[in-house]
Design a protein around this motif. Sequence first.
Motif, PDB file in Angstrom:
ATOM      1  N   PRO A 105       0.813  -1.215   0.000  1.00 57.86           N
ATOM      2  CA  PRO A 105       0.000   0.000   0.000  1.00 57.86           C
ATOM      3  C   PRO A 105       0.843   1.260   0.000  1.00 57.86           C
ATOM      4  O   PRO A 105       1.962   1.288   0.513  1.00 57.86           O
ATOM      5  CB  PRO A 105      -0.815  -0.114   1.292  1.00 57.86           C
ATOM      6  CG  PRO A 105      -0.028  -1.030   2.169  1.00 57.86           C
ATOM      7  CD  PRO A 105       0.659  -1.989   1.250  1.00 57.86           C
ATOM      8  N   SER A 106       0.276   2.296  -0.601  1.00 59.60           N
ATOM      9  CA  SER A 106       0.963   3.581  -0.657  1.00 59.60           C
ATOM     10  C   SER A 106      -0.047   4.657  -1.007  1.00 59.60           C
ATOM     11  O   SER A 106      -0.963   4.427  -1.799  1.00 59.60           O
ATOM     12  CB  SER A 106       2.064   3.559  -1.724  1.00 59.60           C
ATOM     13  OG  SER A 106       2.604   4.845  -1.925  1.00 59.60           O
ATOM     14  N   ASP A 107       0.111   5.830  -0.396  1.00 59.70           N
ATOM     15  CA  ASP A 107      -0.629   6.985  -0.882  1.00 59.70           C
ATOM     16  C   ASP A 107      -0.059   7.377  -2.236  1.00 59.70           C
ATOM     17  O   ASP A 107       1.145   7.267  -2.475  1.00 59.70           O
ATOM     18  CB  ASP A 107      -0.497   8.152   0.096  1.00 59.70           C
ATOM     19  CG  ASP A 107      -1.177   7.882   1.426  1.00 59.70           C
ATOM     20  OD1 ASP A 107      -2.163   7.128   1.431  1.00 59.70           O
ATOM     21  OD2 ASP A 107      -0.713   8.425   2.446  1.00 59.70           O
ATOM     22  N   ASP A 137      -7.802   7.519  -5.117  1.00 64.01           N
ATOM     23  CA  ASP A 137      -7.540   6.086  -4.976  1.00 64.01           C
ATOM     24  C   ASP A 137      -6.795   5.508  -6.173  1.00 64.01           C
ATOM     25  O   ASP A 137      -6.193   4.437  -6.076  1.00 64.01           O
ATOM     26  CB  ASP A 137      -8.848   5.314  -4.821  1.00 64.01           C
ATOM     27  CG  ASP A 137      -9.465   5.462  -3.444  1.00 64.01           C
ATOM     28  OD1 ASP A 137      -8.754   5.908  -2.531  1.00 64.01           O
ATOM     29  OD2 ASP A 137     -10.654   5.133  -3.295  1.00 64.01           O
ATOM     30  N   TRP A 142      -4.594  -5.258  -3.286  1.00 68.26           N
ATOM     31  CA  TRP A 142      -5.060  -3.881  -3.219  1.00 68.26           C
ATOM     32  C   TRP A 142      -4.888  -3.396  -1.786  1.00 68.26           C
ATOM     33  O   TRP A 142      -5.405  -3.996  -0.855  1.00 68.26           O
ATOM     34  CB  TRP A 142      -6.529  -3.796  -3.647  1.00 68.26           C
ATOM     35  CG  TRP A 142      -7.092  -2.416  -3.681  1.00 68.26           C
ATOM     36  CD1 TRP A 142      -8.050  -1.898  -2.853  1.00 68.26           C
ATOM     37  CD2 TRP A 142      -6.755  -1.363  -4.598  1.00 68.26           C
ATOM     38  NE1 TRP A 142      -8.336  -0.603  -3.190  1.00 68.26           N
ATOM     39  CE2 TRP A 142      -7.545  -0.236  -4.260  1.00 68.26           C
ATOM     40  CE3 TRP A 142      -5.863  -1.262  -5.662  1.00 68.26           C
ATOM     41  CZ2 TRP A 142      -7.467   0.968  -4.956  1.00 68.26           C
ATOM     42  CZ3 TRP A 142      -5.776  -0.063  -6.349  1.00 68.26           C
ATOM     43  CH2 TRP A 142      -6.577   1.031  -6.006  1.00 68.26           C
ATOM     44  N   HIS A 143      -4.083  -2.352  -1.631  1.00 71.29           N
ATOM     45  CA  HIS A 143      -3.778  -1.797  -0.313  1.00 71.29           C
ATOM     46  C   HIS A 143      -3.253  -2.860   0.650  1.00 71.29           C
ATOM     47  O   HIS A 143      -3.623  -2.901   1.821  1.00 71.29           O
ATOM     48  CB  HIS A 143      -5.001  -1.091   0.268  1.00 71.29           C
ATOM     49  CG  HIS A 143      -5.342   0.184  -0.451  1.00 71.29           C
ATOM     50  ND1 HIS A 143      -4.518   1.290  -0.468  1.00 71.29           N
ATOM     51  CD2 HIS A 143      -6.414   0.531  -1.210  1.00 71.29           C
ATOM     52  CE1 HIS A 143      -5.069   2.258  -1.187  1.00 71.29           C
ATOM     53  NE2 HIS A 143      -6.203   1.805  -1.666  1.00 71.29           N
TER      54      HIS A 143
END
Length: 367
Positions: free
Chosen positions: A97-99, A121, A163-164
Motif C-alpha cells: 500500500p501507498s498513498d 484512490d 489492493w492496499h
Amino acid sequence: MRTVGVEEELLLVSAETGQPVSAASDVLRRVQDAGAAGHDGGTLDHEFKQQQIETASAPHRSLTDLRADVTAWRSTAIDAARTVDALVIAAGTSPIPSDSVLMPDARYERIADLLAQTARDQLACACHVHVFVESDDEGIAVLDRIREWLHVLVALSANSPFWHGVDSGYASYRSEVIRRWPTAVVPEVFGSVAGYQALVTAMKDTRVMLDDGMVYFDARLSHHYPTVEIRVADVCPDVDDTILIAALCRGLVDTAARDWRVGAAPRATAASLLRLAGWHAARFGLSGDLLDPRTMRPQPAAVVVAALVEHVRSSLAANGDEESVDRQVGRVLERGTGADRQRAVLSRTGQLADVVTDLARVTAGGN
C-alpha cells in the motif's frame, strides 16, 4: 498486415521497501538528460500519478520487432529508475500500500477535482494495444464485433490480485478500480461512426466527461492515431504475455474487419451481459470458468480461451502469428497468470516485498 503497438503503464517502487515512490518526474528527467532511449520510435512519458510512467512502442508488423521495442523501452525505464534508487514493476496494482501523488498537470488536476476520492484512490496500470484501421468506418465495425471477446483478454492478462496490501480476491482488481470512473463503460453496439460520435458528444455535454481523452470504453477509436485502442488488459510482467495480448488483439481486429466486409452482422449482446463477463473474468482469471461469448454461459477457462484462438486463427495464420500464439497460450494455461504468480510468491515467502522483487525481476526479463 496491420501494424500493432503497445502502451504499458508501469509502477515505480522503492528498491529498498517495494513501496510505490513519487519518482516519475525524476525518472523522465534522467531519460531526457541522457538523450532519449537509444532506439527509434515510441515514447516514455508520465501518467496520472507520480508513481507511474508509461511506455509506448512504435507501430510494428512483426511481433519480433514489437517485442524488441517493448523490451527496449522497459530497459530504458529500468535504467533511469535505478539512478533514483527505484525499481520498475509491471503490475496492475501495487502489492504494497501507498498513498499516491497526482502528476502536476492542469488536465489531471481538473479530473482529480471532478472525481474526488475515485481519483485519489487511482493507482492502477493497464496495457493498451493499438491496432491500425483503414478508416473510422472500419474502426467502428471492429469495435462492434470484438466487444464480446474482450473479457477473455482480461483473464489472460490478469495481474493485480492485491489492493492496499491485502488479497482482493480478484485476479484483476485493476479492472474493478477502473470501473469506478464514470466513463469506463461497456457500450452497446454503435452501428456507425455517427452513432459513436453522437454518444461521445452526449457524454461531453453532460460535463462529466471533460474531453475526448476521457472516453474510457473497453475499446475505442484512438483520438491520436488511426487505430482501434483495446484497453482491457492488465500490464503483464512477462513481456511474452504482452506480445500474446497484442497478437490476439490484431487477430480480433483482422477477423472483425473481414466479417464486416462480407456483411456479417455483429452479435448484439447486451452491454449488461458483457459487464458480467468482464467482472467474472476479473474475479477469477483463468482459475475457473469464463463466460463463452457465443452463448454467454459458463465454460472452463481453457475452453473459452481456445474458442478465442480458433475465432481468430485464420488471421493469426495470415500474419505469421499462429505458432507463437499457440505456444504462449499453452504456457499461460499451464503456469497461470501474473496474478497466480504473485499469490504463489506470497504463499511461499509470506512477504509482499518478495512479490515486488519477483515482479521487478520478471519485468526486467528474468524468469
